[in-house]
Design a protein around this motif. Structure first.
Motif, PDB file in Angstrom:
ATOM      1  N   GLU A  13       0.561  -1.167   0.140  1.00  0.00           N
ATOM      2  CA  GLU A  13      -0.088   0.043  -0.121  1.00  0.00           C
ATOM      3  C   GLU A  13       0.945   1.282   0.104  1.00  0.00           C
ATOM      4  OE1 GLU A  13      -2.718   0.839   3.305  1.00  0.00           O
ATOM      5  OE2 GLU A  13      -1.227   0.058   4.670  1.00  0.00           O
ATOM      6  N   THR A  14       2.098   1.308   0.416  1.00  0.00           N
ATOM      7  CA  THR A  14       2.779   2.442   0.566  1.00  0.00           C
ATOM      8  C   THR A  14       3.859   2.459  -0.697  1.00  0.00           C
ATOM      9  OG1 THR A  14       4.410   1.595   1.967  1.00  0.00           O
ATOM     10  CG2 THR A  14       2.822   2.856   3.026  1.00  0.00           C
ATOM     11  N   ARG A  15       3.910   1.560  -1.637  1.00  0.00           N
ATOM     12  CA  ARG A  15       4.638   1.401  -2.591  1.00  0.00           C
ATOM     13  C   ARG A  15       3.839   1.692  -3.973  1.00  0.00           C
ATOM     14  NH1 ARG A  15       8.071  -3.671  -1.480  1.00  0.00           N
ATOM     15  NH2 ARG A  15       6.105  -4.496  -1.674  1.00  0.00           N
ATOM     16  N   CYS A  16       2.625   1.355  -3.930  1.00  0.00           N
ATOM     17  CA  CYS A  16       1.946   1.378  -5.229  1.00  0.00           C
ATOM     18  C   CYS A  16       0.535   1.650  -4.817  1.00  0.00           C
ATOM     19  CB  CYS A  16       1.528  -0.207  -5.405  1.00  0.00           C
ATOM     20  SG  CYS A  16       0.456  -0.550  -7.080  1.00  0.00           S
ATOM     21  N   PRO A  17       0.193   3.056  -5.850  1.00  0.00           N
ATOM     22  CA  PRO A  17      -0.855   3.657  -5.837  1.00  0.00           C
ATOM     23  C   PRO A  17      -2.263   3.075  -6.475  1.00  0.00           C
ATOM     24  CG  PRO A  17       0.440   4.917  -7.271  1.00  0.00           C
ATOM     25  CD  PRO A  17       1.108   3.714  -6.544  1.00  0.00           C
ATOM     26  N   LEU A  18      -1.849   2.051  -7.189  1.00  0.00           N
ATOM     27  CA  LEU A  18      -3.031   1.078  -7.896  1.00  0.00           C
ATOM     28  C   LEU A  18      -3.035   1.758  -9.340  1.00  0.00           C
ATOM     29  CD1 LEU A  18      -5.666   0.550  -5.368  1.00  0.00           C
ATOM     30  CD2 LEU A  18      -4.065  -1.063  -5.935  1.00  0.00           C
ATOM     31  N   THR A  19      -2.010   2.580  -9.825  1.00  0.00           N
ATOM     32  CA  THR A  19      -2.349   2.982 -11.076  1.00  0.00           C
ATOM     33  C   THR A  19      -2.230   2.285 -12.193  1.00  0.00           C
ATOM     34  OG1 THR A  19      -0.750   4.925 -10.339  1.00  0.00           O
ATOM     35  CG2 THR A  19      -1.111   4.841 -12.728  1.00  0.00           C
ATOM     36  N   SER A  20      -1.802   1.098 -12.212  1.00  0.00           N
ATOM     37  CA  SER A  20      -1.894   0.267 -13.439  1.00  0.00           C
ATOM     38  C   SER A  20      -3.081  -0.647 -13.144  1.00  0.00           C
ATOM     39  CB  SER A  20      -0.888  -0.814 -13.482  1.00  0.00           C
ATOM     40  OG  SER A  20       0.648  -0.151 -14.008  1.00  0.00           O
ATOM     41  N   CYS A  21      -3.625  -0.885 -11.940  1.00  0.00           N
ATOM     42  CA  CYS A  21      -4.800  -1.429 -11.720  1.00  0.00           C
ATOM     43  C   CYS A  21      -6.043  -0.707 -12.297  1.00  0.00           C
ATOM     44  CB  CYS A  21      -4.933  -1.991 -10.405  1.00  0.00           C
ATOM     45  SG  CYS A  21      -3.759  -3.333  -9.771  1.00  0.00           S
ATOM     46  N   LEU A  22      -5.907   0.641 -11.810  1.00  0.00           N
ATOM     47  CA  LEU A  22      -7.033   1.540 -12.418  1.00  0.00           C
ATOM     48  C   LEU A  22      -7.130   1.694 -13.639  1.00  0.00           C
ATOM     49  CD1 LEU A  22      -6.995   3.942  -9.172  1.00  0.00           C
ATOM     50  CD2 LEU A  22      -8.606   2.091  -9.567  1.00  0.00           C
ATOM     51  N   LYS A  23      -6.080   1.790 -14.257  1.00  0.00           N
ATOM     52  CA  LYS A  23      -6.140   2.048 -15.721  1.00  0.00           C
ATOM     53  C   LYS A  23      -6.538   0.793 -16.449  1.00  0.00           C
ATOM     54  CE  LYS A  23      -2.290   5.098 -16.430  1.00  0.00           C
ATOM     55  NZ  LYS A  23      -0.880   5.530 -16.831  1.00  0.00           N
ATOM     56  N   ALA A  24      -6.102  -0.555 -15.998  1.00  0.00           N
ATOM     57  CA  ALA A  24      -6.803  -1.740 -16.511  1.00  0.00           C
ATOM     58  C   ALA A  24      -8.156  -1.709 -16.325  1.00  0.00           C
ATOM     59  CB  ALA A  24      -6.101  -3.008 -15.824  1.00  0.00           C
ATOM     60  N   LEU A  25      -8.821  -1.325 -15.395  1.00  0.00           N
ATOM     61  CA  LEU A  25     -10.159  -1.300 -14.985  1.00  0.00           C
ATOM     62  C   LEU A  25     -10.938  -0.579 -16.070  1.00  0.00           C
ATOM     63  CD1 LEU A  25     -12.413  -1.773 -12.382  1.00  0.00           C
ATOM     64  CD2 LEU A  25     -12.305   0.635 -12.835  1.00  0.00           C
ATOM     65  N   ASP A  26     -10.311   0.644 -16.084  1.00  0.00           N
ATOM     66  CA  ASP A  26     -10.732   1.836 -16.894  1.00  0.00           C
ATOM     67  C   ASP A  26     -10.705   1.343 -18.346  1.00  0.00           C
ATOM     68  OD1 ASP A  26     -12.013   4.507 -17.321  1.00  0.00           O
ATOM     69  OD2 ASP A  26      -9.978   4.945 -18.441  1.00  0.00           O
ATOM     70  N   GLN A  27      -9.788   0.748 -18.817  1.00  0.00           N
ATOM     71  CA  GLN A  27      -9.678   0.449 -20.074  1.00  0.00           C
ATOM     72  C   GLN A  27     -10.331  -0.803 -20.462  1.00  0.00           C
ATOM     73  OE1 GLN A  27      -5.450   1.123 -20.864  1.00  0.00           O
ATOM     74  NE2 GLN A  27      -5.672   3.344 -20.497  1.00  0.00           N
ATOM     75  N   GLY A  28     -10.617  -1.529 -19.481  1.00  0.00           N
ATOM     76  CA  GLY A  28     -11.114  -3.007 -19.676  1.00  0.00           C
ATOM     77  C   GLY A  28     -10.069  -4.312 -20.240  1.00  0.00           C
ATOM     78  N   ARG A  29      -8.844  -4.027 -19.614  1.00  0.00           N
ATOM     79  CA  ARG A  29      -7.847  -4.877 -20.269  1.00  0.00           C
ATOM     80  C   ARG A  29      -7.644  -5.642 -18.950  1.00  0.00           C
ATOM     81  NH1 ARG A  29      -3.232  -2.712 -19.237  1.00  0.00           N
ATOM     82  NH2 ARG A  29      -3.154  -0.421 -18.818  1.00  0.00           N
ATOM     83  N   GLU A  30      -6.446  -6.586 -19.279  1.00  0.00           N
ATOM     84  CA  GLU A  30      -5.878  -7.487 -18.166  1.00  0.00           C
ATOM     85  C   GLU A  30      -6.971  -8.246 -17.254  1.00  0.00           C
ATOM     86  OE1 GLU A  30      -2.505  -7.679 -17.369  1.00  0.00           O
ATOM     87  OE2 GLU A  30      -1.633  -5.944 -18.569  1.00  0.00           O
ATOM     88  N   GLY A  31      -6.997  -7.970 -16.107  1.00  0.00           N
ATOM     89  CA  GLY A  31      -8.031  -8.924 -15.226  1.00  0.00           C
ATOM     90  C   GLY A  31      -9.411  -8.500 -15.420  1.00  0.00           C
ATOM     91  N   PHE A  32      -9.710  -7.237 -16.228  1.00  0.00           N
ATOM     92  CA  PHE A  32     -11.139  -6.537 -16.465  1.00  0.00           C
ATOM     93  C   PHE A  32     -11.542  -7.065 -17.874  1.00  0.00           C
ATOM     94  CE2 PHE A  32      -8.836  -4.447 -13.285  1.00  0.00           C
ATOM     95  CZ  PHE A  32      -9.623  -4.781 -12.279  1.00  0.00           C
ATOM     96  N   GLN A  33     -11.067  -8.091 -18.682  1.00  0.00           N
ATOM     97  CA  GLN A  33     -11.437  -8.384 -20.046  1.00  0.00           C
ATOM     98  C   GLN A  33     -12.594  -8.886 -20.367  1.00  0.00           C
ATOM     99  OE1 GLN A  33      -8.329  -9.465 -22.561  1.00  0.00           O
ATOM    100  NE2 GLN A  33      -6.617  -8.922 -21.449  1.00  0.00           N
ATOM    101  N   ASP A  34     -13.568  -8.818 -19.480  1.00  0.00           N
ATOM    102  CA  ASP A  34     -14.895  -9.679 -19.437  1.00  0.00           C
ATOM    103  C   ASP A  34     -15.712  -9.201 -20.505  1.00  0.00           C
ATOM    104  OD1 ASP A  34     -15.673  -7.577 -18.036  1.00  0.00           O
ATOM    105  OD2 ASP A  34     -16.165  -8.759 -16.307  1.00  0.00           O
TER     106      ASP A  34
END
Length: 125
Positions: A13-34
């Motif tokens: 939590e103090t090393r990662c602000p979830l930037t890539s996770c939130l981008k993947a969610l927004d763009q519907g890619r990686e774990g959010f490709q449903d």
């Protein structure tokens, strides 16, 4: 639009602000490709040993979450060639995701961004 909750690990939590996770969610890619659009309803940080994760899942559901994703760093690690399954921050990620799914009655998915090559997200129901 599918309503999504995210659970992350305290160890990152103090090393990662979830930037890539939130981008993947927004763009519907990686774990959010449903194939559905996604909207974030909330994020929780799981604290070892994970005793509160069932409550977190129920709260996310009460806020509208239809599915919960556990961050990739919980079950995978980064090496010189990219992300590799295993040796993640949480040795109990699969157990916690399964328990959260049972407690909240909604699917819980292992994976957000940085999926290991060839990995298909595990979905617990």
């Amino acid at each position: 639009m599918k309503q999504i909750g995210i659970i992350r690990c305290e160890k990152n939590e103090t090393r990662c602000p979830l930037t890539s996770c939130l981008k993947a969610l927004d763009q519907g890619r990686e774990g959010f490709q449903d194939g559905d659009g996604h909207e974030l309803v909330g994020v929780f940080t799981c604290r070892c040993p994970g005793d509160g994760v069932a409550d977190m899942a129920r709260i996310l559901k009460s806020k509208g979450a239809e599915q919960i994703h556990f961050c990739t760093c919980m079950f995978a690690h980064k090496d010189k060639d990219g992300w590799v399954e295993g040796d993640g921050l949480c040795p109990d990620a699969a157990r916690l995701a399964g328990g959260a799914a049972r407690a909240a009655g909604i699917p819980c998915v292992l994976g957000t961004a940085h999926l290991p090559k060839g990995y298909r997200p595990d979905i617990f129901t």
